[in-house]
Design an enzyme around this catalytic site. Structure first.
Site, PDB file in Angstrom:
ATOM      1  N   LYS A   1       0.726  -1.216  -0.068  1.00  0.00           N
ATOM      2  CA  LYS A   1       0.177  -0.020  -0.014  1.00  0.00           C
ATOM      3  C   LYS A   1       0.792   1.349   0.215  1.00  0.00           C
ATOM      4  O   LYS A   1       1.988   1.192   0.208  1.00  0.00           O
ATOM      5  CB  LYS A   1      -0.947  -0.092   1.026  1.00  0.00           C
ATOM      6  CG  LYS A   1      -1.439  -1.379   1.497  1.00  0.00           C
ATOM      7  CD  LYS A   1      -2.265  -2.043   0.406  1.00  0.00           C
ATOM      8  CE  LYS A   1      -2.944  -3.405   0.737  1.00  0.00           C
ATOM      9  NZ  LYS A   1      -3.966  -3.896  -0.194  1.00  0.00           N
TER      10      LYS A   1
HETATM   11  C1  LIG Z   1      -4.795  -4.838   0.806  1.00  0.00           C
HETATM   12  C2  LIG Z   1      -6.380  -4.652   0.595  1.00  0.00           C
HETATM   13  C3  LIG Z   1      -6.965  -5.050   1.740  1.00  0.00           C
HETATM   14  C4  LIG Z   1      -6.843  -5.934   2.932  1.00  0.00           C
HETATM   15  O1  LIG Z   1      -5.790  -5.279   3.592  1.00  0.00           O
HETATM   16  P1  LIG Z   1      -4.616  -6.160   4.558  1.00  0.00           P
HETATM   17  O2  LIG Z   1      -4.036  -5.361   5.472  1.00  0.00           O
HETATM   18  O3  LIG Z   1      -3.769  -6.977   3.876  1.00  0.00           O
HETATM   19  O4  LIG Z   1      -5.556  -7.021   5.357  1.00  0.00           O
HETATM   20  C5  LIG Z   1      -8.558  -4.681   1.494  1.00  0.00           C
HETATM   21  N1  LIG Z   1      -9.129  -4.282   0.561  1.00  0.00           N
HETATM   22  C6  LIG Z   1      -8.434  -3.951  -0.561  1.00  0.00           C
HETATM   23  C7  LIG Z   1      -8.747  -3.262  -1.587  1.00  0.00           C
HETATM   24  C8  LIG Z   1      -6.911  -4.087  -0.556  1.00  0.00           C
HETATM   25  O5  LIG Z   1      -6.359  -4.108  -1.855  1.00  0.00           O
END
Ligand SMILES: *Cc1c(COP(=O)(O)O)cnc(C)c1O
Length: 445
Positions: free
Chosen positions: A212
């Site tokens: 992210k």
């Molecule tokens: C990465 C992601 C998540 C989940 O995040 P985690 O921290 O890996 O649990 C949820 N929604 C979207 C759209 C994502 O890209």
């Protein structure tokens, strides 16, 4: 192809044995991690020195998680923020705060990630898929068609760094009295006409996992518009009870007595997240600038179309989605560009056909397509309270527009460390392929 002596003939593609445009792999994505440095060291050291890794109490008064929550809420323009252990936990606690369970439908787009669907299903509710538009985000027209008297929440997912018609979706939800959750995991730092994504809904959820825009390795957050939802999310993410001012569980509040998921954020994670939050505008600006330059370099290629972004100045810039005229052309172009060296090192997922983007596509989620149980005897699709909703299906073909767009698009990561030379070589590769295999006929020679 054809005569190689004519000076007008296209250079031989690397795919067909010619020399590639570049040989070094492109930098890996993982935007936030590229910016790790002094600030992360300072703040994590403070937690170590105080020997206070737990957010609610310790030898010293813990401060990192609370500080992070304050600054995050302020950054987003939301009244409340709660730090949690992951984006998946954030979605689960947000749905719990809204009271989603058996008998509920939760609407979400077909270009997504497995986490929002799994959060819905684990709570015993039925996910309802909505088509996407050219922004690759939820289409408000189709949303209107999919709302029923059982719709308990809408999840709008701001995919690949940007969004679609979020204001329209928020207005529609408000009119119908349906709570809106924004999943901002892939677009933290992005905005639309000056308003941050994550500030349009009743709740918004975030992830700080490695891929992210900002990262603490793992981590997440929930923003809430009302104190009531914030308090409910707080109890849900912890052990099902609120806390006293001293950080101890308060077992006396009957209204907030429930079952929690144990998804608190640690002070170490919060130290990383806080350092990254303070850099987030810089991280996004670095990606946005590079994406803008690349799009400008590719502008003159006929037939190349990009994902619709209404406000490019608010794009967080982490991905470029290119739409080709046909699935066959998308397949050929991605193969040809990769052969020209437009690839990252092995750990990365970049410059791929979107059909290879795994569980980001609804019909690539095996548990959804087969409507798998959560545990023995616990399957929302067999629950009589979901009787009116169980006819929903999830196989390929459920969302025609989403299927069509995904089948003929590619996804290229824009790491914040791409150099000018990287951008020029990416552009050179695109032009080389375009010269050999024009996307629209009649443009060659
Ligand atoms: C990465 C992601 C998540 C989940 O995040 P985690 O921290 O890996 O649990 C949820 N929604 C979207 C759209 C994502 O890209």
């Amino acid at each position: 192809m054809r005569s190689s002596t004519s000076c007008n003939s296209p250079p031989r593609l690397a795919l067909h044995g010619g020399p590639p445009v570049r040989r070094r792999p492109l930098p890996l994505e993982f935007p936030g991690a590229h910016f790790y440095g002094r600030e992360e060291r300072l703040l994590t050291r403070r937690v170590l020195r105080a020997r206070s890794p737990f957010r609610y109490y310790g030898f010293a008064r813990p401060e990192m998680t609370e500080r992070f929550e304050k600054e995050f809420a302020q950054f987003l323009g939301m009244p409340h923020a709660l730090a949690v252990s992951s984006g998946t936990a954030a979605l689960t606690a947000a749905l719990m705060a809204l009271g989603v369970g058996p008998g509920s439908e939760v609407v979400l787009p077909g270009y997504l990630w497995v986490s929002p669907v799994s959060a819905v299903v684990r709570l015993g509710a039925i996910p309802v898929l909505v088509d996407v538009d050219r922004s690759f985000c939820l289409d408000p027209e189709d949303l209107r068609r999919k709302l029923t008297s059982r719709t308990r929440a809408v999840i709008m997912i701001h995919m690949s760094g940007s969004t679609g018609r979020v204001a329209e979706v928020a207005a529609l939800c408000r009119r119908r009295g349906i709570p809106l959750i924004e999943d901002v995991a892939q677009a933290v730092g992005a905005s639309v006409r000056g308003r941050k994504l994550g500030s349009f809904g009743d709740l918004s959820t975030f992830s700080f996992q490695l891929n992210k825009n900002m990262t603490s390795g793992e981590g997440g957050a929930i923003c809430a518009r009302t104190l009531r939802l914030h308090r409910r999310a707080q109890a849900a993410h912890d052990l099902g009870y609120p806390r006293t001012r001293a950080g101890r569980l308060d077992l006396s509040n009957r209204a907030l007595t429930s079952w929690g998921i144990g998804a608190r954020m640690s002070e170490m994670t919060a130290a990383l997240a806080l350092a990254q939050l303070r850099k987030l505008p810089r991280i996004c600006a670095a990606m946005r600038v590079r994406k803008r330059s690349l799009k400008a370099l590719l502008k003159d290629i006929p037939g190349l179309e990009f994902r619709r972004i209404d406000d490019p100045t608010g794009d967080s810039g982490n991905f470029l989605i290119t739409i080709f005229p046909t699935p066959a052309k998308a397949a050929f172009w991605v193969k040809a560009l990769r052969a020209e060296g437009i690839v990252t090192a092995r750990q990365g997922m970049s410059n791929i056909r979107m059909t290879d983007w795994g569980m980001h596509i609804y019909h690539h989620i095996p548990a959804l397509v087969m409507r798998a149980a959560v545990s023995d005897g616990n399957n929302p699709w067999n629950d009589s309270r979901n009787r009116s909703s169980v006819g929903r299906t999830y196989g390929k073909g459920t969302l025609p527009e989403c299927d069509d767009l995904i089948s003929r698009s590619s996804l290229l990561c824009i790491p914040p460390t791409l150099t000018r030379r990287d951008l020029i070589e990416i552009s050179a590769a695109f032009h080389k392929v375009a010269f050999a295999h024009p996307l629209v006929s009649g443009k060659r020679r």
